[in-house]
Design an enzyme around this catalytic site. Structure first.
Site, short mmCIF file in Angstrom:
data_model
loop_
_atom_site.label_atom_id
_atom_site.label_comp_id
_atom_site.label_asym_id
_atom_site.label_seq_id
_atom_site.Cartn_x
_atom_site.Cartn_y
_atom_site.Cartn_z
N ASP A 1 0.84 -1.21 0.00
CA ASP A 1 0.00 0.00 0.00
C ASP A 1 0.87 1.25 0.00
O ASP A 1 2.07 1.21 -0.31
CB ASP A 1 -0.96 -0.06 1.20
CG ASP A 1 -2.28 0.63 0.93
OD1 ASP A 1 -2.33 1.86 1.08
OD2 ASP A 1 -3.26 -0.05 0.57
N ARG B 1 -5.66 16.46 3.47
CA ARG B 1 -4.73 15.36 3.70
C ARG B 1 -3.32 15.73 3.22
O ARG B 1 -2.60 14.88 2.71
CB ARG B 1 -5.23 14.11 2.96
CG ARG B 1 -4.98 12.82 3.71
CD ARG B 1 -5.21 11.64 2.77
NE ARG B 1 -5.14 10.38 3.50
CZ ARG B 1 -4.53 9.31 3.04
NH1 ARG B 1 -3.93 9.30 1.88
NH2 ARG B 1 -4.52 8.21 3.75
N ASP C 1 -6.00 4.67 -5.79
CA ASP C 1 -6.68 5.43 -4.74
C ASP C 1 -6.93 6.86 -5.19
O ASP C 1 -6.32 7.35 -6.15
CB ASP C 1 -5.77 5.41 -3.49
CG ASP C 1 -6.57 5.45 -2.19
OD1 ASP C 1 -7.74 5.87 -2.23
OD2 ASP C 1 -6.01 5.07 -1.15
N ASN D 1 -7.75 10.30 -2.73
CA ASN D 1 -8.06 10.60 -1.33
C ASN D 1 -8.48 12.03 -1.02
O ASN D 1 -8.55 12.39 0.14
CB ASN D 1 -6.84 10.25 -0.46
CG ASN D 1 -6.78 8.77 -0.19
OD1 ASN D 1 -7.76 8.16 0.20
ND2 ASN D 1 -5.62 8.16 -0.41
N CYS E 1 -10.41 2.84 -5.44
CA CYS E 1 -10.53 3.19 -4.03
C CYS E 1 -10.55 4.70 -3.96
O CYS E 1 -9.90 5.37 -4.77
CB CYS E 1 -9.31 2.62 -3.30
SG CYS E 1 -9.20 3.12 -1.57
N ASP F 1 -13.20 2.26 4.07
CA ASP F 1 -12.04 2.17 4.96
C ASP F 1 -12.45 1.54 6.28
O ASP F 1 -11.58 1.21 7.09
CB ASP F 1 -11.46 3.57 5.23
CG ASP F 1 -10.47 3.97 4.15
OD1 ASP F 1 -10.09 3.11 3.34
OD2 ASP F 1 -10.07 5.15 4.13
C1 GLA Z 1 -6.89 5.52 1.71
C2 GLA Z 1 -7.33 4.10 1.44
C3 GLA Z 1 -6.67 3.17 2.42
C4 GLA Z 1 -5.17 3.30 2.29
C5 GLA Z 1 -4.76 4.75 2.48
C6 GLA Z 1 -3.30 4.96 2.18
O1 GLA Z 1 -7.41 5.98 2.90
O2 GLA Z 1 -8.72 3.99 1.49
O3 GLA Z 1 -7.06 1.85 2.20
O4 GLA Z 1 -4.76 2.85 1.02
O5 GLA Z 1 -5.50 5.63 1.65
O6 GLA Z 1 -2.92 6.27 2.31
#
Ligand code: GLA
Length: 738
Positions: free
Chosen positions: A366, A443, A478, A480, A526, A548
């Protein structure tokens, strides 16, 4: 044949296996909706369906046509400005500023199959033998604009897919609103069933009766959002999982959307699904076309479970990448909740070794492997390995994983940039910002301008290099944070409102190129969990990280809500450590696994730190899941008792295979209570004639017995909570044809 046209009456009857959708061309040459519901026979005309009542005080088409009052008419794709004051399906602005349109029907064409859209994710029927497509053409003579309404009928799955295109000839127009689907229904006796929540609490079901006015869900985040999923239903008030009439709507799009349901003065209902008209406009120059994303609609009179099943079938056949559709997904271990960003090869290898011993099939590395990312302030955009963490390079580490016979996956967050990064040093202008305005951090990261071709090219090149180098099997893509200070530095002022849609088109372009160049790589989308859990993403990435929140109890609510509009193989579900990282709850590892079985199973914890007893359990869980993987990932999913219907704190889910020779039922008990009522578990979807055993026991039960008499499972009343607690417990019942 599923499209029946009566040319004399200009009547179109779209028939699926169990539904009929009927509309006709009206006196003003637009299309008017007549009926959508259970299948009815084809006739030359449906005069009674088209009967109108006259009402006072509404606008008429001409003085001689007092009963043609647009306000009272069920329309296929409504304009504004001609006397229907409900919200329209589209709105254009012409060069002189006028917004009134008069599109007139020109004709239709029918083709076999369904072509994919060019720059957008879409449904498809590549072989051309499973669908029929109807295109209706309309022209606004005065302003030289063509409008096409597209309908594809997927007969077997009872699904109709819709979209629209606007093309301009001789003149520039501005498309201010272009919804993908409109459905006008003759009454308002429905509940709106939506799936809403927040980060870590996605897609909880909310059911509310329609009322006069507008009920809507939407997003302005340039992502479909954690807050509201684009999937929703309109159900008759008595509809439940097993019976009753229900319409389902979904949108194949990942950006700003609007699902709106308007109940008007006469208690008719107008459904609109499309790109959110706020923060959107698209200029169509002479010779250009604007294509809306696709929206899907489906209907059944047999309740929510049936609706979910027809959608599940449909997605696997006509939406998910055929390379992965119906293909079993690997059991993975992800290091995020085990190590966060604090890792190196030496720390990870024991996790890989242990996971391998347990039978886990893929290791996913990850966030934190690239640039010099030890916390979330840096390195997004620098897609090269951190050699401090991986002395042998990322390819060296990948090789070690592959040498064990395991697959290898990597996390990327392609759309992002950190200020502290090489990428920012080189290309500060690639970050989205508005001149002279402060930039809002989230973030500690910022968003790349995906409307710029060079940004998409950079990402394609860098990601491709890593994919090749590591012989990558899987990518967790991802996203975010959402965009703020939206502005396109390369767009003219009259195209700034195109930015949100262009951004998503850039994301889709990158997905399309990567999935084409590397067809073997499995993508999981994601967005801080389920912040972009939508069909647009799933066209490219056949599975998505559901949330999450990995707590087993929270996941019951989240996966239950998700299951109404999506199919289990479309979501990742992981067993994580306790106390749970999101809610601090302690649940047994058996319960965590039982919930995660209903999805693409993974583990997200440090297996080197678990007691032997739990490791033994994981080994058994992995073996059990492998044995039943097809059933869990692709079997028919039944909500027997859901959080929204159960009154006894006990929820049951079940999966049944195609020939009904096997079913697995999970019974989750949330909190125990004293002297609880006696409850039976009722299987569903079995063959009443077949005989089954339960968990390999000696007694045989007919399907009829298991479904009607039920099966008695005693409540867990264990007094040794440290061994087998009574709260948050799960029981698994495997019914196998004897
Ligand atoms: C997000 C994803 C998590 C993880 C974090 C890493 O929150 O949903 O599963 O991968 O980022 O920063």
């Amino acid at each position: 044949m599923s499209i029946h046209v009566n040319e004399e009456n200009k009547l179109f009857h779209l028939q699926t296996a169990h539904t009929s959708y009927i509309f006709k061309i009206l006196e003003n040459d637009e299309a008017g909706q007549l009926y959508y519901g259970p299948r009815i026979p084809v006739k030359d005309d449906y005069k009674n369906l088209a009967t109108r009542e006259e009402h006072d005080c509404t606008n008429t088409l001409t003085v001689d046509q007092p009963d043609f009052q647009l306000e009272l008419i069920k329309r296929e794709y409504a304009s504004f400005g001609k006397g229907d004051y409900r919200y329209p399906a589209y709105q254009l602005t012409f060069h002189n500023g006028s917004r009134t349109t008069e599109f007139r029907y020109m004709g239709y064409s029918i083709t076999k199959g369904k072509k994919r859209l060019k720059d957008l994710p879409s449904t498809f029927d590549d072989a051309g033998d499973d669908a029929e497509t109807l295109d209706l053409a309309f022209k606004d003579e005065y302003d030289h604009v063509m409008m096409l309404l597209h309908y594809t009928i997927f007969e077997k799955e009872d699904v109709i897919v819709r979209s629209a295109t606007f093309s301009s000839f001789c003149t520039d127009i501005m498309v201010n609103r272009a919804m993908s689907l409109e459905l006008d229904l003759p009454d308002a006796n429905y509940d709106m069933v939506q799936f809403s929540g927040s980060w870590s609490r996605e897609r909880h079901m909310i059911r509310t009766p329609l009322r006069s006015g507008i009920q809507s869900i939407s997003s302005l985040r340039t992502a479909s959002s954690h807050q509201h999923n684009p999937f929703f239903m309109l159900a008759r008030p008595n509809t439940d999982n097993n019976q009753g009439g229900v319409f389902g709507f979904n949108f194949i799009y990942s950006g700003n959307f609007l699902d709106s349901v308007e109940v008007d003065q006469f208690d008719t209902t107008r459904v609109l699904v499309g790109i959110n008209p706020d923060e959107f406009a698209w200029k169509v120059d002479d010779g250009e076309t604007f294509q809306t994303p696709e929206a899907i609609m489906t209907y059944t009179d047999k309740g929510f479970n049936q609706l979910s099943h027809q959608l599940a079938d449909f997605y696997q056949k006509h939406l998910i990448n055929p390379h992965f559709a119906g293909k079993e997904r690997p059991i993975l271990i992800n290091n995020w909740e085990a190590t966060f960003m604090d890792f190196n090869e030496a720390k990870l290898m024991p996790i890989v070794d242990k996971a391998h011993e347990l039978g886990i099939e893929m290791f996913v590395l990850d966030d934190g492997w690239f640039g010099h990312r030890d916390d979330d302030h840096t390195s997004l955009g620098d897609w090269f390995v951190d050699e401090k963490k991986f002395e042998n390079g990322i390819d060296g580490f990948a090789k070690k994983v592959h040498d064990k016979g395991m697959k290898f996956g990597l996390w990327f967050e392609p759309e992002m940039i950190s200020i502290e990064s090489k990428l920012y040093e080189e290309h500060p202008d690639w970050m989205i910002s508005t001149p002279d305005r402060l930039i809002t951090p989230a973030r500690n990261q910022y968003v790349l301008d995906m409307t710029r071709q060079e940004v998409v090219d950079y990402l394609f090149d860098h990601m491709s290099a890593i994919i090749k180098k590591t012989k990558l099997d899987y990518i967790k893509w991802d996203m975010n944070r959402n965009i703020t200070e939206m502005f396109g530095s390369q767009l003219k002022h009259d195209r700034q409102l195109e930015f949100g849609h262009r951004y998503i088109l850039g994301v889709y372009q990158l997905y399309a190129r990567l999935t084409e160049a590397f067809p073997e790589v499995l993508f999981e989308s994601c967005a801080s969990g389920g912040g972009r859990f939508d069909l647009g993403m799933m066209y490219y990435a056949p599975q998505a990280w559901c949330s999450d929140d990995t707590d087993a109890v929270e996941r019951i609510y989240i996966q239950d809500g998700t299951s109404y509009g999506y199919q289990q193989s479309m979501w990742g579900a992981h067993v994580s450590a306790v106390p749970n990282d999101q809610v601090g709850r302690l649940t047994p590892i058996a319960t965590r696994a039982a919930v995660a079985y209903f999805g693409d199973l993974g583990y997200e914890l440090d297996v080197t730190k678990l007691p032997q007893e739990e490791l033994d359990q994981i080994k058994e869980q992995v073996a059990f899941y492998k044995k039943h993987r097809r059933l869990f990932q692709f079997g028919k999913f039944y909500r027997i008792d859901s959080p929204d219907t159960a009154t006894d704190n006990v929820y049951d889910w079940e999966v049944v295979n195609d020939d009904k020779s096997e079913a697995i039922l999970a019974r989750f008990q949330i909190l125990n209570g004293p002297n609880p009522a006696y409850i039976r578990t009722y299987f569903t979807g079995l063959d009443p004639e077949k005989m089954y055993t339960i968990n390999g026991g000696d007694e045989k039960f007919s399907g009829a017995e298991l479904m009607n008499v039920g099966y008695f499972v005693p409540r867990i009343m264990e007094r040794k909570p440290e061994k087998d607690p009574s709260d948050f417990s799960a029981r698994i019942l495997v019914a196998k044809e004897a």
